[in-house]
Write a protein that holds these residues in place. Structure first.
Motif, PDB file in Angstrom:
ATOM      1  N   PHE A 220       0.800  -1.230   0.000  1.00  0.00           N
ATOM      2  CA  PHE A 220       0.000   0.000   0.000  1.00  0.00           C
ATOM      3  C   PHE A 220       0.831   1.278   0.000  1.00  0.00           C
ATOM      4  N   ARG A 221       2.126   1.152  -0.361  1.00  0.00           N
ATOM      5  CA  ARG A 221       2.841   2.424  -0.530  1.00  0.00           C
ATOM      6  C   ARG A 221       2.322   3.096  -1.808  1.00  0.00           C
ATOM      7  N   LEU A 222       2.142   2.303  -2.868  1.00  0.00           N
ATOM      8  CA  LEU A 222       1.545   2.844  -4.085  1.00  0.00           C
ATOM      9  C   LEU A 222       0.070   2.464  -4.122  1.00  0.00           C
ATOM     10  N   ILE A 223      -0.775   3.465  -4.245  1.00  0.00           N
ATOM     11  CA  ILE A 223      -2.217   3.194  -4.286  1.00  0.00           C
ATOM     12  C   ILE A 223      -2.792   3.710  -5.598  1.00  0.00           C
ATOM     13  N   GLU A 224      -3.532   2.832  -6.279  1.00  0.00           N
ATOM     14  CA  GLU A 224      -4.143   3.249  -7.546  1.00  0.00           C
ATOM     15  C   GLU A 224      -5.276   4.215  -7.253  1.00  0.00           C
ATOM     16  N   ILE A 225      -5.211   5.388  -7.899  1.00  0.00           N
ATOM     17  CA  ILE A 225      -6.299   6.341  -7.668  1.00  0.00           C
ATOM     18  C   ILE A 225      -7.141   6.607  -8.900  1.00  0.00           C
ATOM     19  N   TRP A 226      -6.615   6.264 -10.079  1.00  0.00           N
ATOM     20  CA  TRP A 226      -7.384   6.625 -11.284  1.00  0.00           C
ATOM     21  C   TRP A 226      -7.033   5.653 -12.399  1.00  0.00           C
ATOM     22  N   ASN A 227      -8.054   5.254 -13.098  1.00  0.00           N
ATOM     23  CA  ASN A 227      -7.856   4.348 -14.224  1.00  0.00           C
ATOM     24  C   ASN A 227      -8.418   4.991 -15.480  1.00  0.00           C
ATOM     25  N   ASN A 228      -7.597   5.099 -16.511  1.00  0.00           N
ATOM     26  CA  ASN A 228      -8.089   5.590 -17.808  1.00  0.00           C
ATOM     27  C   ASN A 228      -8.142   4.430 -18.777  1.00  0.00           C
ATOM     28  N   VAL A 229      -9.343   4.073 -19.205  1.00  0.00           N
ATOM     29  CA  VAL A 229      -9.484   2.948 -20.135  1.00  0.00           C
ATOM     30  C   VAL A 229      -9.746   3.487 -21.538  1.00  0.00           C
ATOM     31  N   PHE A 230      -9.022   2.949 -22.486  1.00  0.00           N
ATOM     32  CA  PHE A 230      -9.214   3.366 -23.882  1.00  0.00           C
ATOM     33  C   PHE A 230     -10.015   2.291 -24.595  1.00  0.00           C
ATOM     34  N   MET A 231     -11.317   2.479 -24.535  1.00  0.00           N
ATOM     35  CA  MET A 231     -12.238   1.451 -25.024  1.00  0.00           C
ATOM     36  C   MET A 231     -12.346   1.516 -26.529  1.00  0.00           C
ATOM     37  N   GLU A 232     -11.634   0.645 -27.189  1.00  0.00           N
ATOM     38  CA  GLU A 232     -11.780   0.640 -28.652  1.00  0.00           C
ATOM     39  C   GLU A 232     -12.046  -0.744 -29.212  1.00  0.00           C
TER      40      GLU A 232
END
Ligand code: SER
Length: 655
Positions: A220-232
């Motif tokens: 938990f030192r690095l925590i995912e805060i945002w996901n950008n999905v390129f839906m193609e």
């Protein structure tokens, strides 16, 4: 305990304002209950879920750029709520492009929102990103890598991309990973694409990140805060002539969608927590007022001890989720969404016992509504209904809870002698206990008489290091449903039920013939489902009348139209082969050894009949069946629907 950092409402407003300034239309959250055409899940589980049609080109009234904060429910982890991070209710903020902007704008705006002074003002040095490195015939996302490099270099940060399996060190900030990490899809099929995930360094004081990326995520030192999905892409199940082997029958392909879309998701609770330097989502403004209310009614403090803390968290999360679910029109019941709601409320009630008080849920609900009413005014409008529904369910369960728990403890000590709780046992004792099972009959009694959801019985059992015989529980449940079904219809599939005894029960011989055909069709269906959907499919119930068969089986989502077609084709292919239906009597052990499908193990006698339909299906069963599939006609699925959580129901006919 008062919160004085960035609040959830500030974050929501900033997010929406930012994207409004980039030409997005702000839309309200959709309901937690998916719309008719999108019923593959019980609840909305991600921001993208209600927006799926627009990835395929449907026109959105708000235009091609949308931003929102979507309420979501995830039920898979209910029993984990209580630790630092699991929640059943959460909000996902997102910006969306339906065939409009793509990677460049999405990534640049993400970075601007995170680091911009007037926005979140994060230190760019605390940001790390993952990208898709290419797999499964889909190429590496070089474009996203280039964009990220530029974004960082514009502010004077020279950064590096990690090579394959290279560990993190020095200036590495972009980590390419495979399909499991950086390719997003909501289920097995549907719109999908490579993604780039943004991580925040929560403990920079620990020095330069050197080591495996995944280790920093795990600790938990690095925590995912945002996901950008390129839906193609759209991942589809290929229609082909189904073969017998699962691997052959199931084949997927990725097809380019007509338009390129962006789907992003930023978890509100988690982001509020990291922005305020908190280790847990519970130490934020979205929970503290609820804890204050709980404290007020029970006189205990959130931080008093770990057990009390856990109870506070469970009650706050579950009652919050329940309030939102009721607000969207669901009431407690024994099936589907209503059952999830019932489980949530009853689990909260059980944990309220830890606080040694019959909780006044009204005060708690009021606190919840107060937090959310600006964003979700409907919660406030419907507060009388919400309070009433929760109160009724709480009262109902409170009536039996005490006696049920006593009964549970009595049973455990009667059957197992030792009622030491889990914490007091060593690992060896635990491993030994895990082999011990609470019988399905006892579990069913707790369910039936005291209203304990099966998951709660399992959780209680786990606290004593014990397991529950779920197969037997399901038999009991099924038996019960049989008995309560109107009219004395003949049940097929049990061992030893011969045509003769059937005849005495069902006057009409033709009816028996019809039922026989549908019974053989049930075996074909069972096997076909396992081939098309996978071997996790197992029979949960079966019912046949002279018109149709009904088959319940374990599977966690709606079947796609393609899958339904494949199943029908596969079955009709077998029927057309004019397969002989035969049976052989043998020892149950041998039947299992030969790979015959067998369920409800305990119910079978030593010697059983194994019916086989050609080489296609083999199942332990009492009969009766047709002699040859040529007698059957054409198989057609009429309905595929949810039966209860994790269980689907098919109704089918022969014509
Ligand atoms: N669909 C992605 C997710 O839910 C991004 O919104 O994580």
């Amino acid at each position: 305990m008062r919160f004085n950092g960035m609040t959830s409402q500030e974050l929501r407003i900033k997010f929406l304002k930012f994207f409004e300034s980039k030409g997005h239309t702000i839309i309200p959250s959709a309901s937690l209950v998916p719309r008719e055409e999108n019923q593959s899940v019980l609840f909305t589980t991600a921001g993208m879920h209600p927006l799926v049609p627009y990835f395929f080109g449907k026109n959105h009234l708000g235009g091609k750029r949308i931003a929102n904060s979507q309420k979501c429910i995830r039920t898979a982890d209910i029993d984990d709520v209580g630790d630092n991070r699991h929640l059943t209710f959460f909000e996902m903020m997102g910006n969306w492009s339906f065939g409009d902007y793509f990677k460049k704008e999405a990534i640049e705006w993400s970075f601007e929102f995170l680091t911009g002074k007037e926005w979140l003002n994060m230190d760019p040095k605390r940001i790390y990103v993952t990208v898709f490195r290419g797999e499964d015939g889909i190429p590496c996302d070089d474009e996203a890598i280039e964009i990220w490099k530029n974004v960082f270099s514009k502010i004077g940060m020279n950064i590096r991309v990690a090579g394959k399996d290279e560990i993190m060190k020095n200036d590495i900030r972009i980590i390419p990973l495979g399909v499991d990490d950086n390719f997003w899809i909501a289920g097995e099929t549907g719109p999908c694409g490579p993604d780039t995930e943004i991580f925040y360094d929560t403990r920079p004081e620990e020095g330069i990140l050197e080591g495996n990326f995944s280790d920093f995520v795990k600790n938990f030192r690095l925590i995912e805060i945002w996901n950008n999905v390129f839906m193609e892409y759209e991942k589809k199940l290929k229609i082909k002539n189904a073969k017998l082997k699962i691997e052959e029958a199931k084949e997927y392909e990725y097809i380019k969608l007509k338009q390129r879309n962006v789907d992003t998701g930023m978890g509100l609770e988690r982001t509020v927590a990291v922005l305020n330097g908190k280790e847990t989502v519970f130490e934020t403004d979205i929970f503290e007022p609820i804890f204050d209310a709980i404290s007020k009614v029970c006189g205990k403090k959130y931080n008093e001890n770990p057990e009390i803390k856990k109870a506070f968290r469970i009650i706050a999360d579950h009652i919050k989720a329940s309030a939102f679910i009721i607000c969207d029109g669901v009431m407690p019941s024994n099936i589907g969404r209503g059952y999830v709601l019932r489980r949530l409320i009853r689990r909260a009630v059980r944990y309220s016992r830890t606080l040694e008080l019959e909780l006044n849920f009204k005060l708690i609900i009021d606190a919840i509504i107060d937090i959310y009413k600006v964003q979700y005014p409907e919660l406030d409008l419907k507060s009388p209904e919400i309070i009433k529904a929760i109160r009724q369910e709480v009262d109902k369960f409170n009536k039996t809870l005490e006696r049920g728990l006593k009964e549970f403890e009595r049973t455990v000590s009667a059957v197992f002698g030792d009622t030491t709780m889990r914490e007091e046992k060593d690992a060896r004792e635990m491993a030994y206990d895990a082999l011990k099972k609470i019988s399905g009959k006892i579990a069913f009694d707790l369910y039936q008489t005291y209203g304990f959801p099966i998951e709660m019985i399992k959780e209680l059992a786990r606290e004593y290091g014990l397991a529950v015989d779920e197969i037997e529980f399901n038999i009991e449940l099924e038996k019960h449903q049989e008995v309560s079904r109107k009219g004395a219809e003949v049940k097929f599939g049990g061992h030893g039920m011969e045509v003769e005894s059937l005849k005495s029960k069902v006057e009409n011989f033709e009816e028996i013939e019809k039922k026989k055909k549908l019974h053989t069709a049930t075996h074909l269906l069972h096997q076909a489902l396992r081939i098309i959907l996978g071997v996790t499919v197992g029979q949960m119930g079966s019912d046949i009348n002279s018109e149709r068969l009904r088959f319940d089986f374990t599977f966690d989502r709606k079947m796609t139209p393609e899958e339904i077609k494949l199943v029908e084709e596969l079955i009709n292919e077998q029927i057309r082969k004019n397969l002989n239906v035969k049976y052989e009597e043998m020892l149950f052990e041998k039947a299992v050894h030969l790979g015959a499908l067998a369920f409800f193990k305990e119910k079978y006698p030593d010697r059983v009949k194994v019916y086989s339909v050609g080489g296609f299906s083999k199942e332990v069963c009492g009969g009766p069946h047709v002699e040859n599939t040529s007698e059957m006609g054409e198989f057609k699925i009429q309905k595929e629907e949810s039966s209860s959580a994790g269980v689907r129901r098919i109704k089918a006919i022969l014509r």
